[in-house]
Design a protein around this motif. Structure first.
Motif, mmCIF file in Angstrom:
data_model
loop_
_atom_site.group_PDB
_atom_site.id
_atom_site.type_symbol
_atom_site.label_atom_id
_atom_site.label_comp_id
_atom_site.label_asym_id
_atom_site.label_seq_id
_atom_site.Cartn_x
_atom_site.Cartn_y
_atom_site.Cartn_z
ATOM 1 N N LYS A 147 0.834 -1.212 0.000
ATOM 2 C CA LYS A 147 0.000 0.000 0.000
ATOM 3 C C LYS A 147 0.859 1.248 0.000
ATOM 4 O O LYS A 147 0.613 2.194 -0.773
ATOM 5 C CB LYS A 147 -0.932 -0.001 1.207
ATOM 6 C CG LYS A 147 -1.921 1.155 1.248
ATOM 7 C CD LYS A 147 -2.857 1.016 2.434
ATOM 8 C CE LYS A 147 -3.957 2.077 2.375
ATOM 9 N NZ LYS A 147 -3.413 3.456 2.466
ATOM 10 N N ALA A 148 1.893 1.261 0.822
ATOM 11 C CA ALA A 148 2.748 2.445 0.913
ATOM 12 C C ALA A 148 3.564 2.641 -0.362
ATOM 13 O O ALA A 148 3.692 3.769 -0.864
ATOM 14 C CB ALA A 148 3.675 2.321 2.123
ATOM 15 N N VAL A 149 4.114 1.568 -0.918
ATOM 16 C CA VAL A 149 4.940 1.691 -2.128
ATOM 17 C C VAL A 149 4.088 2.100 -3.322
ATOM 18 O O VAL A 149 4.524 2.896 -4.172
ATOM 19 C CB VAL A 149 5.671 0.357 -2.402
ATOM 20 C CG1 VAL A 149 6.379 0.398 -3.761
ATOM 21 C CG2 VAL A 149 6.683 0.075 -1.290
ATOM 22 N N ALA A 150 2.871 1.602 -3.392
ATOM 23 C CA ALA A 150 1.992 1.933 -4.516
ATOM 24 C C ALA A 150 1.672 3.425 -4.586
ATOM 25 O O ALA A 150 1.302 3.933 -5.647
ATOM 26 C CB ALA A 150 0.695 1.131 -4.416
ATOM 27 N N GLU A 151 1.835 4.129 -3.476
ATOM 28 C CA GLU A 151 1.527 5.565 -3.434
ATOM 29 C C GLU A 151 2.710 6.441 -3.822
ATOM 30 O O GLU A 151 2.561 7.663 -3.960
ATOM 31 C CB GLU A 151 1.044 5.929 -2.025
ATOM 32 C CG GLU A 151 -0.285 5.258 -1.663
ATOM 33 C CD GLU A 151 -0.674 5.463 -0.210
ATOM 34 O OE1 GLU A 151 0.165 5.995 0.565
ATOM 35 O OE2 GLU A 151 -1.792 5.084 0.158
ATOM 36 N N LEU A 152 3.884 5.844 -4.038
ATOM 37 C CA LEU A 152 5.064 6.637 -4.382
ATOM 38 C C LEU A 152 5.070 6.931 -5.884
ATOM 39 O O LEU A 152 5.037 6.013 -6.706
ATOM 40 C CB LEU A 152 6.334 5.884 -3.974
ATOM 41 C CG LEU A 152 6.472 5.635 -2.469
ATOM 42 C CD1 LEU A 152 7.669 4.734 -2.177
ATOM 43 C CD2 LEU A 152 6.597 6.952 -1.707
ATOM 44 N N PRO A 153 5.120 8.199 -6.277
ATOM 45 C CA PRO A 153 4.857 8.569 -7.678
ATOM 46 C C PRO A 153 5.927 8.164 -8.673
ATOM 47 O O PRO A 153 5.624 7.992 -9.857
ATOM 48 C CB PRO A 153 4.726 10.098 -7.618
ATOM 49 C CG PRO A 153 5.512 10.501 -6.402
ATOM 50 C CD PRO A 153 5.291 9.390 -5.421
ATOM 51 N N ASN A 154 7.168 8.004 -8.229
ATOM 52 C CA ASN A 154 8.245 7.673 -9.163
ATOM 53 C C ASN A 154 8.549 6.181 -9.224
ATOM 54 O O ASN A 154 9.543 5.773 -9.827
ATOM 55 C CB ASN A 154 9.512 8.450 -8.791
ATOM 56 C CG ASN A 154 9.312 9.938 -8.942
ATOM 57 O OD1 ASN A 154 8.644 10.400 -9.855
ATOM 58 N ND2 ASN A 154 9.876 10.708 -8.019
ATOM 59 N N LEU A 155 7.680 5.393 -8.580
ATOM 60 C CA LEU A 155 7.799 3.937 -8.617
ATOM 61 C C LEU A 155 6.526 3.352 -9.211
ATOM 62 O O LEU A 155 5.439 3.895 -9.026
ATOM 63 C CB LEU A 155 8.017 3.360 -7.217
ATOM 64 C CG LEU A 155 9.188 3.883 -6.400
ATOM 65 C CD1 LEU A 155 9.279 3.142 -5.069
ATOM 66 C CD2 LEU A 155 10.502 3.776 -7.161
ATOM 67 N N SER A 156 6.683 2.238 -9.913
ATOM 68 C CA SER A 156 5.533 1.491 -10.429
ATOM 69 C C SER A 156 5.570 0.103 -9.800
ATOM 70 O O SER A 156 6.443 -0.705 -10.119
ATOM 71 C CB SER A 156 5.607 1.381 -11.956
ATOM 72 O OG SER A 156 4.547 0.585 -12.458
ATOM 73 N N LEU A 157 4.653 -0.162 -8.881
ATOM 74 C CA LEU A 157 4.634 -1.440 -8.179
ATOM 75 C C LEU A 157 4.096 -2.509 -9.117
ATOM 76 O O LEU A 157 2.917 -2.552 -9.437
ATOM 77 C CB LEU A 157 3.772 -1.350 -6.916
ATOM 78 C CG LEU A 157 3.682 -2.632 -6.085
ATOM 79 C CD1 LEU A 157 5.066 -3.111 -5.673
ATOM 80 C CD2 LEU A 157 2.798 -2.408 -4.861
ATOM 81 N N ARG A 158 4.980 -3.400 -9.566
ATOM 82 C CA ARG A 158 4.630 -4.372 -10.589
ATOM 83 C C ARG A 158 4.312 -5.753 -10.033
ATOM 84 O O ARG A 158 3.590 -6.523 -10.674
ATOM 85 C CB ARG A 158 5.778 -4.496 -11.599
ATOM 86 C CG ARG A 158 6.044 -3.218 -12.389
ATOM 87 C CD ARG A 158 4.874 -2.853 -13.312
ATOM 88 N NE ARG A 158 4.614 -3.940 -14.259
ATOM 89 C CZ ARG A 158 5.226 -4.071 -15.437
ATOM 90 N NH1 ARG A 158 6.145 -3.172 -15.817
ATOM 91 N NH2 ARG A 158 4.931 -5.068 -16.236
ATOM 92 N N GLY A 159 4.880 -6.117 -8.845
ATOM 93 C CA GLY A 159 4.594 -7.459 -8.375
ATOM 94 C C GLY A 159 5.439 -7.868 -7.195
ATOM 95 O O GLY A 159 5.926 -7.038 -6.427
ATOM 96 N N LEU A 160 5.616 -9.197 -7.072
ATOM 97 C CA LEU A 160 6.312 -9.786 -5.945
ATOM 98 C C LEU A 160 7.450 -10.672 -6.424
ATOM 99 O O LEU A 160 7.386 -11.243 -7.513
ATOM 100 C CB LEU A 160 5.343 -10.632 -5.115
ATOM 101 C CG LEU A 160 4.046 -9.965 -4.648
ATOM 102 C CD1 LEU A 160 3.198 -10.965 -3.876
ATOM 103 C CD2 LEU A 160 4.327 -8.719 -3.818
ATOM 104 N N MET A 161 8.476 -10.811 -5.595
ATOM 105 C CA MET A 161 9.616 -11.680 -5.877
ATOM 106 C C MET A 161 9.895 -12.528 -4.647
ATOM 107 O O MET A 161 9.692 -12.086 -3.511
ATOM 108 C CB MET A 161 10.856 -10.843 -6.218
ATOM 109 C CG MET A 161 12.089 -11.688 -6.591
ATOM 110 S SD MET A 161 13.116 -12.170 -5.196
ATOM 111 C CE MET A 161 14.397 -10.900 -5.252
ATOM 112 N N ALA A 162 10.349 -13.762 -4.882
ATOM 113 C CA ALA A 162 10.743 -14.612 -3.764
ATOM 114 C C ALA A 162 11.847 -15.564 -4.187
ATOM 115 O O ALA A 162 11.993 -15.903 -5.363
ATOM 116 C CB ALA A 162 9.557 -15.409 -3.242
#
Length: 235
Positions: A147-162
């Motif tokens: 939720k917090a990362v999705a609100e940062l304008p210069n980032l595009s939250l694309r998914g998850l890594m493991a």
């Protein structure tokens, strides 16, 4: 046929067979993990048509990025642990970062992303097997971080890594990979996000990862051979 070309063909054959087995033809992208390998080998891979490369050691990666700057459509992915003093160079030189597990790091990448570049593609690293030795956000804290990362304008939250713990067979491999897919679907629904990337699956478990929904497999050893590490490498 060169050895590298043979390796790429073998890996693509494994990917295509795994896709076909679960009716996912053409859905999985190959990320060639080129860390510890020279720029000349990356250039050879480019000549075979590969364009997505994963790096973990920043100083080594910057040398390669500069050496291959004439190939304008290379997509560079940072997949290693991130120290705070490295975020400016990562934000400036990479297209993707797969290893964000703290809001502090995400904010630094956001603030240091140059204005002339598009938003930096981000995957959140999840410690899906709960290993003390591995980085990653826990499943319990994943939704808040997303939720917090999705609100940062210069980032595009694309998914998850493991990077799941090693398992003795495919059925055991699939358990944490399935949990990753469920986590992505749950967060998308709960937060109204459109994350479209599951970065999971390596040389030993790519088939299981594809069966459980991976969209990007990170393959190094099967393509480039065993890695050689130097005391001079810097993260």
């Amino acid at each position: 046929m060169t050895l590298l070309k043979s390796h790429f063909e073998q890996v693509f054959d494994r990917i295509h067979k795994a896709e076909s087995a679960c009716q996912r033809e053409g859905e999985v992208k190959l990320l060639a993990v080129s860390k510890t390998k020279p720029a000349e080998m990356v250039r050879e891979a480019c000549e075979l048509g590969q364009r997505e490369f994963g790096e973990s050691y920043l100083q080594e990666a910057l040398v390669k990025i500069d050496a291959l700057s004439d190939i304008h459509d290379i997509v560079w992915h940072f997949i290693g642990p991130i120290q705070s003093n490295k975020t400016r160079d990562i934000a400036s030189h990479f297209h993707w970062v797969h290893s964000v597990d703290r809001l502090k790091i995400a904010k630094r990448l956001n603030d240091q992303r140059p204005d002339e570049l598009p938003p930096l593609n981000i995957c959140l690293q999840v410690n899906i097997s709960g290993e003390a030795s591995k980085s990653g956000v826990t499943l319990d804290n994943l939704e808040a971080l997303a939720k917090a990362v999705a609100e940062l304008p210069n980032l595009s939250l694309r998914g998850l890594m493991a990077i799941p713990a090693p398992a003795p067979d495919k059925e055991q491999q699939r358990i944490p990979l399935r949990a990753m897919k469920q986590a992505l679907e749950t967060i998308n629904q709960t937060l109204g996000l459109n994350m479209d990337t599951l970065s999971m699956g390596m040389t030993d478990d790519l088939e299981a990862a594809i069966e459980e929904g991976s969209t990007m497999v990170r393959i190094g050893t099967a393509l480039f051979g065993a890695r050689t590490y130097s005391n001079q490498q810097s993260r």
